[in-house]
Design a protein around this motif. Structure first.
Motif, PDB file in Angstrom:
ATOM      1  N   PRO A   1       5.508   2.017   7.303  1.00 49.18           N
ATOM      2  CA  PRO A   1       4.934   1.730   5.976  1.00 49.18           C
ATOM      3  C   PRO A   1       3.555   1.079   5.993  1.00 49.18           C
ATOM      4  O   PRO A   1       2.812   1.202   5.020  1.00 49.18           O
ATOM      5  N   ASP A   2       3.205   0.371   7.059  1.00 48.11           N
ATOM      6  CA  ASP A   2       1.896  -0.280   7.115  1.00 48.11           C
ATOM      7  C   ASP A   2       0.824   0.590   7.778  1.00 48.11           C
ATOM      8  O   ASP A   2      -0.328   0.150   7.909  1.00 48.11           O
ATOM      9  N   SER A   3       1.182   1.787   8.208  1.00 45.51           N
ATOM     10  CA  SER A   3       0.189   2.674   8.830  1.00 45.51           C
ATOM     11  C   SER A   3      -0.861   3.091   7.801  1.00 45.51           C
ATOM     12  O   SER A   3      -0.557   3.327   6.631  1.00 45.51           O
ATOM     13  N   ASP A   4      -2.105   3.205   8.254  1.00 43.35           N
ATOM     14  CA  ASP A   4      -3.174   3.680   7.378  1.00 43.35           C
ATOM     15  C   ASP A   4      -4.190   4.448   8.211  1.00 43.35           C
ATOM     16  O   ASP A   4      -4.001   4.679   9.415  1.00 43.35           O
ATOM     17  N   TYR A   5      -5.266   4.861   7.566  1.00 40.87           N
ATOM     18  CA  TYR A   5      -6.288   5.686   8.222  1.00 40.87           C
ATOM     19  C   TYR A   5      -6.853   4.999   9.464  1.00 40.87           C
ATOM     20  O   TYR A   5      -7.040   5.629  10.509  1.00 40.87           O
TER      21      TYR A   5
END
Length: 526
Positions: free
Chosen positions: A244-248
Motif C-alpha cells: 500500500p505504501d509503494s509509489d512511483y
C-alpha cells in the motif's frame, strides 16, 4: 438474410484471451455465473451489458454454454495469446452454420462445416465467396472483410479480392455437422478436442512480454515464474513487491539524502590548508542528495546495456499497491509493437533524463530525444493473489496491456497429512471438500485453499499449524460473514474454543461434518 459474420467484426486473438478473463473458470449456477460475468465485464468494459451482445460472440466461439440451471465454461484459466491462437485455429475448422447462435440463418438440411465446405468448393473450381454463400446457403454475405480476415489468419483458405483458394492441402474433415442447429450442448462439445497444449512462456514470443499470473492463495504463482527463469543469469532478474505504501519513487527512483564526505580545511596562519592527522587527509561527514534508481529503472538500464540478453522485472503482489500511482506515465510504455518495443514513448523528467544520460550516454536509445521506450528484451512478470483483489482494484485500461495466466488449484499433494493429535487426515481430501463448499456458498474461487497454502516439513501438517494458519484463515477470511459452511454448527462455537481442552473433539467434529474420516494407518501405504 442477415450477415452471419457480423458478430466477428471485433474478433481478435487478444479478445479471445480477454473473454477467458471475464468468464468463470469452473461450472457454476447460472444466476451466480451471470452475476459474476456482469461484474467482471462492467469493470473491464466500463458498464456495457455483457448479456446483450458480447455473450453471443463468446458463445459462438464455444467459450461457454448454459442450460436451464448451470453455466459451463470452456477453460479453467485465462488463455495466453499462443493458446488463444491455437484454439481459434482449431475452432474455425469445426465451426458450423446454422447453429444455436445464428437464429437468422435458415438452411435446408444438416448444418454445414464452413471451412470444409469452402475447401471442397475451392477443389471443385468455385472461387467467388459471394456466389458460394448465395448459391449454397441463400445468404447475403454482407461485410466480406470480416470473414476474409478470419479465413486468412486461422483457416486453410486464402481469400483475396473476393475470391478464395486453398492455402495448403490438409485433411479438413466432414462437410456436414451431425448436430442439430439448436443444440447448444452439442455445439459446445464440437470444440472439445482442440489441443491448445500446456505452453510455457516463450521468451522469444513478442506477445507475452507482460504477464500477470493470478490465482487463489498458494497455487504456485511465484513458483511458475521461477520455472520460467531457469537458466537466466541473476544479474538479469530484478524483483520488487508492491504494497500500500509503494509509489512511483519506490518503483522507478528518486533523489534521496545520502551520506557523503567533504574535505576538512583549517587555517595555518593566514592560509587555508587541508587538515590531516599527520598521515591521512581528514574529511567531515555531510548529507548530500543523489538520484537512487529502483527496480524498474535498474531493469530498464540492464536491458539497454545487454540488448542480446533477456532481462526480467518481477513484481510480486501487483494488486497490493496502487498501480495507477506506482506506474504513473510509465503506463503508456506497456503498449508494445510487433517488435516488442513500446509503441508510444514518454518524455522523461529532467532528473531522470540526466541520470540515464550519465549512466548510458546521451546517444543511448534508452533516452533518445529525452524519451523513454521499453526495449524488446525487457519482460515484466507479476503475481496477483485473487483473494486480495479488493485492496487496489486494477482498472480495465491497465488490464488490457497485460496477458493473464490463471494458475489453477491442482490437488496434487495427495501424500500430505493433517495430524490432529494422532488422527491423520489426507490434506487433499480436506482441501477439496473445503474448496467445494467455498465455491458453492460464495460463487467465487478467490478464497480457495491452494496446494501450497502451507508448506509443511516432512509433508505433515501439525496440529498447531492446522489451527494457527489454515483454520484461522478459514475463520477470519472465509467464514466471517457467514459464507462457507465449514465449522461446527450444532453447538455454540467460537475460534477460541479450538485452543481449550476440548479442541481435539471440536476439530474431529468439524472433519465429520465435512465427511472426512481418519486414515487407517494400516492401509495408508497400500
Amino acid at each position: 438474410m442477415a450477415d452471419p459474420i457480423c458478430r466477428w467484426r471485433n474478433t481478435s486473438i487478444k479478445q479471445v484471451s480477454e473473454f477467458t478473463q471475464i468468464l468463470p473458470h469452473c461450472p457454476m449456477r447460472k444466476d451466480a455465473a451471470r452475476a459474476f460475468v456482469e461484474k467482471q465485464w462492467h469493470e473491464w468494459d466500463g458498464g456495457n451489458d455483457f448479456f446483450r451482445t458480447p455473450y453471443q460472440l463468446a458463445a459462438q466461439l464455444g467459450l461457454y454454454y448454459e442450460d436451464d440451471t448451470m453455466f459451463y465454461p470452456r477453460f479453467d484459466h485465462i488463455l495466453s495469446i499462443n493458446e488463444a491462437r491455437r484454439y481459434i485455429e482449431g475452432w474455425i475448422r469445426r465451426y458450423y452454420i446454422p447453429n444455436p447462435y445464428t437464429g437468422s440463418i435458415h438452411y435446408d438440411g444438416q448444418p454445414i462445416v464452413l471451412n470444409s465446405q469452402l475447401y471442397q468448393a475451392a477443389l471443385s473450381g468455385e472461387f467467388e465467396l459471394d456466389e458460394f454463400f448465395r448459391s449454397r446457403l441463400n445468404i447475403d454475405l454482407g461485410n466480406k472483410d470480416i470473414l476474409t480476415n478470419i479465413l486468412n489468419n486461422f483457416s486453410d483458405i486464402k481469400v483475396e479480392d473476393g475470391r478464395f483458394s486453398i492455402k495448403k492441402e490438409v485433411f479438413v474433415g466432414a462437410l456436414i455437422s451431425q448436430n442439430k442447429s439448436d443444440d447448444k450442448k452439442a455445439f459446445f462439445d464440437t470444440f472439445n478436442d482442440i489441443q491448445i497444449g500446456e505452453l510455457k512462456v516463450n521468451t522469444s514470443d513478442n506477445s507475452s512480454r507482460q504477464i500477470i499470473y493470478y490465482g487463489a492463495p498458494g497455487t504456485g504463482k511465484s513458483h511458475k515464474i521461477k520455472g520460467q527463469l531457469e537458466g537466466v543469469s541473476k544479474e538479469n532478474v530484478f524483483r520488487t513487491t508492491f504494497h500500500p505504501d509503494s509509489d512511483y519513487s519506490t518503483f522507478v527512483g528518486a533523489y534521496k539524502p545520502t551520506k557523503g564526505k567533504k574535505p576538512l580545511y583549517g587555517l595555518n596562519g593566514d592560509h587555508t590548508v587541508r587538515l590531516n592527522d599527520g598521515k591521512d587527509d581528514l574529511d567531515e561527514d555531510i548529507i548530500t542528495y543523489k538520484f537512487v534508481p529502483q527496480a524498474f529503472l535498474n531493469a530498464y538500464i540492464q536491458a539497454y546495456r545487454k540488448p542480446n540478453e533477456n532481462v526480467y522485472l518481477i513484481i510480486e503482489e501487483i494488486n497490493r499497491g496502487n498501480c495507477a500511482q506506482i506506474f504513473g506515465d510509465l503506463f503508456q510504455l506497456l503498449d508494445r509493437d510487433k517488435t516488442g518495443k513500446s509503441e508510444y514513448t514518454i518524455k522523461a523528467d529532467a532528473d531522470l533524463k540526466t541520470f540515464l544520460e550519465n549512466e548510458l550516454g546521451e546517444s543511448s536509445e534508452a533516452i533518445k530525444d529525452g524519451e523513454l521506450c521499453l526495449p524488446p528484451n525487457l519482460y515484466i512478470y507479476a503475481t496477483m493473489n485473487t483473494s486480495d483483489q479488493s485492496l487496489f482494484p486494477i482498472d480495465s485500461a491497465f488490464k488490457r496491456r497485460w496477458d493473464w495466466e490463471y494458475e489453477p488449484i491442482k490437488y496434487k499433494n495427495t501424500d500430505w497429512m493433517i495430524d490432529i493429535d494422532g488422527l491423520k487426515y489426507r490434506w487433499s481430501d480436506f482441501q477439496n471438500e473445503v474448496n467445494t463448499r467455498i465455491l458453492n456458498d460464495t460463487g467465487s474461487e478467490d478464497k480457495m485453499l491452494g496446494d501450497y497454502f502451507v508448506n509443511p516439513p516432512a509433508k505433515v501438517i501439525s496440529y498447531n499449524l492446522f489451527r494457527n494458519k489454515i483454520l484461522f484463515y478459514l475463520w477470519n477470511d472465509v467464514c466471517k460473514d457467514g459464507d462457507a459452511d465449514i465449522f461446527p454448527t450444532n453447538e455454540k462455537f467460537s475460534f477460541s474454543r479450538l485452543y481449550d481442552e476440548d479442541s481435539k473433539r471440536l476439530i474431529v467434529s468439524m472433519m465429520d461434518k465435512l465427511g472426512l474420516k481418519p486414515i487407517d494407518n494400516s492401509t495408508e501405504d497400500k
